[in-house]
Design an enzyme around this catalytic site. Structure first.
Site, PDB file in Angstrom:
ATOM      1  N   CYS A  39       1.024  -1.581  -0.057  1.00 12.27           N
ATOM      2  CA  CYS A  39       0.104  -0.471  -0.183  1.00 12.27           C
ATOM      3  C   CYS A  39       1.069   0.930   0.742  1.00 12.27           C
ATOM      4  CB  CYS A  39      -1.061  -0.464   0.972  1.00 12.27           C
ATOM      5  SG  CYS A  39      -0.292  -0.436   3.189  1.00 12.27           S
ATOM      6  N   ASP A  80       3.120   2.597   2.860  1.00 13.23           N
ATOM      7  CA  ASP A  80       3.448   2.281   3.829  1.00 13.23           C
ATOM      8  C   ASP A  80       4.384   0.422   4.522  1.00 13.23           C
ATOM      9  OD1 ASP A  80       5.179   4.429   4.364  1.00 13.23           O
ATOM     10  OD2 ASP A  80       3.448   4.905   5.744  1.00 13.23           O
TER      11      ASP A  80
END
Lengths: 529, 674
Positions: B351, B353
């Protein structure tokens, strides 16, 4: 009438498309007077046997030299048949349409169905008409069994035997009947033995615009009140506004001044067309593949079905609470007193009375409060959710009742002796059945058609031991207390087992049910005592 | 008894924090107009406690400070000063304090207590369940990730355990143990890590023995509009080659495309299919933590409505978007599970992080793929692997310490709900029950155990969590009897192989989880528990079978005894005493109301000694009966008993209805107003 006249083509080669819970079949299709058969030959296990009465709508589509027929069934299943030959397709569709919508009762399948395991007439004693009275008589002698309606002359939709206050003579009943729509004078339908309060039901009084009164009707309710503790509540299932409307056409409700000791409460419940529409919309929503998650809940809300469930349960709780906690007698009626009135009185009994929660007790409740009490099954269940065209008298009030019972069983999973399978079976049989139990609109009609002697009873079929695993709740343990359900929206759920029955794979739920039985059976084996 | 115990306890803790006692406080019933309960409010160093005045029951409500999510002081009325305490486990306490000044004092104290600033203030550092050192240490070894990767079939010829992240040199939010393709050299890994947000390079999350396909996870690439990184491209190629059966791999970006594109302007972004050989790139569209936080908030507002209509509820639920988000996460899991199991294709998931949505999606996919994760132990391992070890920021997301409220988001709550939705769809596929999920959720917030502390493995090591706190997994494992799903059968078709939730039309399979979000409104829950009833039946069956075996053995012995033995001359130790016990211990299941005396055997964890470490799970001791010795002994802080009414067949059978029988709840059955 000859069935053969309606069968334009009796035979064709066809292919049944697979669906959830439906394996594909390719073979010969055959139309008989009451059935559609599709057999792969030589007793293949996946043969399709469809009662034509179960067909709610037929859709046909032609493609080249073959056609597709979609059969939308009253039990909400949808079957797709590919048929060889265009002409055959049209003929078969036409035959199914004609045979599935026959109105004559005495040519319906129950009059021809003769299973080997059952004997005709043996169910007659299962629910004797005076059984309820015998039960009441054990508790109190304030009530008597009246046969004023033995020829169905006083009230066409009532059974011959009715329970009324002992001090009230038949002539009073007859006069009260004339003051009530359809002759449905107030009768006892539940005696709450814990505190002696009673529940009565009737139709609306024929008050009319000039507020007529009827001394005998008042006398009858006064006597009932005296027996039940002195305080009464009329639960009118219509809004005050609707009652006003009804007065214009000769109906009305109990005037406070005329019936001392009786208070009145209006708790409107949906019925008739709007309820049928609600059912149709819900089924549409449940089978709409294009519906996205963003819109599903508002669509569900738009159907209003869960709102109807919530309201029905709320009013039943209100009636039950009045009797159990406040010692109040309850009289329930709306207009005709054959629909939501029965929904309320039967749910109330299920909440209060542990006897109604057994397999036999529940059947007896249905027999008494729905069948003998004159719920017009034939009219209300003529079509299910798929039928095209304007509904006439259809309304899924009985289905609403079953849904409410399902909600109860979800909140009190140990307290009902029957399981979801029983409720599903009742739904199916109310709409299309080889048994005579749900035929006709009243006891009178059943008497005239000789239903009881010429058809088999659903109850004797359901009570066979081979049905136990399907219908009974393995974890039932009798609960002597009242079941107070939560009616908060968070506590009520869409009845997936019914409304999503044909759109989701059935295996997970089936496995769970089998596992439930297995655990309980293992314990029985371990402790044969 | 409650009061005396509490006061002395408070004295002991005097140095550690404030103590406060306010009398004549009223606890309002939020859902109904039931009469409020009058009692005394205590503030200890670790708990808020409300003890009702009713002498027979002295019902207690315990709340850990760390469970409090918000405190609201409302305008004083004639009746007193209302104080609303909302908890992270969805309990809402509505108190009315007679004096405004007292209320203000409580309010100020709680504001401070509910927002600890140092880890040492958290309950897990003072929580002492009286285990010896060895037991405590053993607890931490219960879940062993090296064992888990071994179970999956790694290391093998394609994958190995790399020491590249020794001492967290490459990525400080990753664990030291990282599994990567053998062909990925340290140079490649380090190079790739420099091209990924927070240096979270692609690492193995799940390996499927049957197909050789794998699920790897990472953060977004720092690709901006055109940047490339040779090592990163080599890294992905190494992952693809580790699955020789497939000539391509999926790269799944779990963000909505728009969000990912916006990230490009900040020098981040997503993989360009042209730069990476043989990848298929796919967006999935799960919203970010801020959207999820506000969605939950909206849903909780709906849950708090007083007597809502069906429309209020359904519209509110839809507008919150909550179920839509749950479905999005599950759909992503289904997509990945299908790729791995059916297509035999490896998947890289990220995604932004790579610690929120990535954790959700990877763990849902693993759960669908591997029946092991549907067992009690396997589920703990799954959370340890995908959430704890890979640096899901528990401290920030669940607000363990005072911090940025914008970091808070119900990320793991959503995962737990996905699992619950699956347990509803597949009732026989999971070894654990709903209570297990609810208790895990509770402890993620409670900070009673060290398991979920901090944001990363590195931080936990620095804090020496394992030496100073206890492991939740050991606690749950010890009480596993409470968490079993009686319908589970390892050999059932649902329990074996990949779970395949139907995809369309499937909207209606998503339900509101009232057992979580309204779990303190007992009246709304089913009043009888099928799970508890069946567990009791199963236990009884087992006991009967054991007794039968004893009897059979005895019978065998009797047959062997020479005829000369007189009947009175029994051999010592013959299970003679067993006989009377047998009949006494076989109460009829058909009538559970009658066998409340036989209750203890069906709930071993109820004995007082074991009840000790349940302390924070408490919460309301409804139906507390002074006649029950187990319960009346529970006056000290360490021995809470959670609600009993739904725990046993007899309790479930009788108490709730009895309760409602005595005490009408006007919201459930409207009072006569005529």
């Amino acid at each position: 009438m000859e069935f053969s006249e309606l069968i334009r083509t009796g035979r064709a080669e066809a292919f049944l498309l697979p669906g959830p819970g439906q394996s594909p079949v390719r073979g010969t299709l055959c139309i008989t007077s009451h059935h559609l058969l599709l057999s792969a030959g030589h007793g293949s296990p996946s043969d399709l046997w469809l009662l034509l009465r179960n067909v709610d709508a037929v859709e046909k589509r032609a493609a080249g030299n073959s056609g597709t027929i979609t059969l939308k069934c009253k039990d909400l299943n949808v079957l797709q048949l590919e048929i060889e030959g265009l002409e055959e397709t049209l003929d078969i569709a036409g035959s199914i349409e004609a045979l599935s919508s026959l109105e004559s009762v005495t040519t319906s399948y129950p009059f021809f169905y003769r299973p080997q395991s059952l004997k005709l007439g043996e169910a007659e004693d299962l629910h004797p008409p005076d059984h309820f009275y015998q039960q009441v008589a054990l508790e109190t002698n304030g009530w008597r069994l009246s046969t004023v309606n033995r020829d169905f002359n006083v009230c066409a939709s009532y059974p011959p035997a009715l329970v009324v206050p002992r001090g009230i003579g038949d002539e009073v009943l007859a006069r009260s009947a004339r003051f009530r729509q359809g002759g449905r004078f107030p009768v006892l339908c539940y005696y709450h033995s814990i505190n002696g309060t009673v529940m009565l039901r009737s139709s609306q009084p024929l008050q009319g615009a000039n507020r007529r009164r009827c001394a005998e009707d008042e006398e009858l309710l006064k006597a009932a009140l005296a027996l039940g503790g002195g305080r009464g509540l009329v639960l009118d299932t219509r809004s005050a506004q609707a009652v006003k409307q009804a007065r214009i056409t000769g109906g009305g409700t109990e005037a406070k001044a005329a019936y001392s000791g009786w208070k009145r409460l209006h708790r409107p419940l949906e019925r008739g067309r709007p309820l049928q529409d609600s059912f149709v919309r819900l089924v549409e929503a449940c089978t709409d593949p294009s519906l996205s998650m963003d819109r599903w809940l508002s669509r569900l809300d738009g159907c209003r079905w869960l709102t109807h469930v919530k309201e029905a349960l709320t009013i039943a709780c209100l009636a039950a609470q009045g009797m159990d906690r406040e010692g109040v007698c309850i009289l329930v009626h709306g207009a005709e007193g054959t629909d939501v009135t029965l929904l309320v009185t039967s749910l109330t009994q299920l909440i209060l009375d542990p006897k109604c929660r057994t397999l036999r007790g529940f059947q007896s409740l249905l027999e008494r409060e729905w069948i003998q009490a004159g719920h017009p099954f034939q009219q209300r269940c003529a079509h299910s959710a798929y039928a095209q065209g304007r509904p006439k008298h259809e309304a899924p009030i009985f289905l609403l009742f079953l849904d409410c019972v399902w909600q109860l069983s979800r909140q009190f999973p140990l307290s009902l002796e029957f399981g979801e399978g029983m409720l599903l079976a009742l739904f199916e049989h109310a709409y299309a059945s080889p048994f005579g139990t749900f035929l006709c609109n009243s006891e009178k009609e059943r008497y005239l058609c000789e239903v009881k002697t010429k058809t088999h009873s659903l109850w004797s079929s359901l009570n066979q031991s081979k049905e136990r695993k399907r219908l009974c709740n393995p974890i039932y343990s009798p609960n002597p207390l009242a079941l107070w359900p939560s009616v908060e929206p968070q506590s009520l759920q869409l009845w997936a087992g019914l409304f999503l029955r044909w759109t989701r794979p059935p295996e997970p739920a089936q496995e769970a049910w089998e596992q439930l039985w297995k655990i309980v059976t293992e314990r029985e084996v371990a402790d044969p005592l | 008894m409650g009061k005396a115990g509490l006061v002395s306890e408070g004295r002991n803790e005097h140095q550690r924090g404030p103590r406060m006692l306010v009398e004549n406080v009223r606890l309002m019933d939020r859902m109904s107009s039931k009469k409020p309960a009058l009692g005394t409010l205590y503030l200890t160093a670790s708990h808020v406690i409300f003890v009702e005045n009713v002498p027979e029951t002295r019902k207690e409500t315990w709340i850990l400070h760390s469970e409090i999510s918000s405190i609201e002081k409302q305008a004083t009325t004639a009746g007193g000063c209302p104080l609303l305490i909302r908890c992270k486990n969805f309990q809402v306490l509505h108190l009315v304090v007679p004096q405004e000044r007292d209320c203000q004092d409580v309010y100020i104290s709680l504001l401070r207590l509910a927002r600890p600033v140092k880890y040492e203030e958290l309950f897990c550092f003072s929580f002492n369940p009286k285990l010896d050192k060895e037991e405590r240490e053993q607890g931490w070894t219960l879940v062993d990730l090296r064992e888990e990767y071994k179970r999956m079939g790694t290391p093998n010829s394609y994958w190995h355990l790399s020491d590249v992240n020794r001492d967290y040199r490459v990525c400080d939010s990753y664990p030291t143990d990282v599994y990567v393709p053998r062909s990925a050299t340290a140079h490649i890994i380090v190079g790739s890590s420099k091209f990924r947000s927070r240096r979270r390079f692609p690492a193995l999350c799940y390996y499927c023995k049957d197909t050789n396909a794998s699920i790897c996870r990472s953060s977004q690439p720092l690709s901006g509009f055109s940047a490339r990184c040779l090592e990163d491209e080599q890294m992905l190629q190494a992952i693809r080659r580790a699955n020789p059966g497939s000539d391509f791999m999926y790269v799944v970006d779990t963000r909505p495309k728009l969000n990912a594109m916006a990230n490009r302007a900040a020098g981040k972004g997503y993989e360009n299919e042209d730069n990476y050989a043989n990848i298929k790139f796919q967006f999935i569209g799960i919203e970010n933590i801020h959207v999820m936080r506000s969605s939950l908030q909206k849903m909780l507002e709906v849950c708090e409505l007083r007597s809502p209509s069906m429309s209020d509820f359904l519209w509110g639920l839809e507008n919150s978007g909550w179920l839509k988000h749950i479905k999005a996460i599950l759909d992503a899991g289904v997509f990945i599970a299908k790729a791995v199991a059916e297509e035999g294709t490896s998947v890289l998931v990220h995604c932004s992080d790579g610690w929120d949505r990535t954790a959700q999606v990877c763990s849902v996919a693993s759960l669908l793929l591997d029946p092991h994760y549907r067992t009690l132990k396997g589920f703990m391992v799954l959370i340890e692997k995908d959430w704890i070890s890979f640096g899901h920021k528990f401290h920030h997301r669940y607000g363990h310490l005072d911090g940025d409220p914008k970091e808070i988001s119900p990320v793991i709550d959503q995962f737990l709900e996905c699992v619950w939705q699956l347990t509803e769809q597949f009732p026989c596929a999971f070894e654990f029950n709903e209570r297990f999920l609810v208790h895990i959720q509770h402890h993620i917030y409670s900070c009673q155990f060290g398991t979920f502390l901090c944001n990363s493995q590195k931080e936990r090591r620095e804090l020496r969590i394992q030496e100073r706190t206890h492991s939740l997994w050991a606690h749950l494992w010890k009480n596993r009897a409470d968490y079993l799903n009686p319908l589970f059968r390892a050999d059932h078709s649902q329990a074996r192989g990949t779970l395949r939730p139907p995809t369309s039309p499937c909207n209606f399979t998503y339900k509101f989880w009232s057992g979580m979000y309204n779990r303190f409104e007992k009246g709304m829950q089913p009043r009888q528990s099928v799970t508890d009833y069946l567990m009791a039946v199963k236990e009884e069956t087992q006991q009967l079978e054991e007794e039968l075996q004893v009897l059979e053995e005895r019978l065998e012995k009797i047959h062997k005894i020479p005829l000369s033995d007189t009947p009175g001359n029994r051999e010592p130790g013959a299970p003679q005493s067993k006989c009377p016990g047998l009949s006494a211990s076989t109460p009829s299941v058909g009538n559970p109301a009658a066998d409340s005396g036989g209750q203890p055997k069906s709930s071993p964890s109820r004995s007082p000694s074991q009840g000790d470490d349940d302390s924070a799970l408490i919460l309301t001791q409804e139906n507390l009966k002074s006649s029950d010795p187990d319960l009346s002994a529970n006056s000290d802080q360490e021995s809470g008993v959670e609600d009993l009414s739904c725990r046993s067949p007899s309790g479930g059978e009788c108490l709730p209805s009895e309760d409602s029988g005595k005490d009408p709840d006007p919201d459930e059955a409207v009072f006569l107003t005529a």
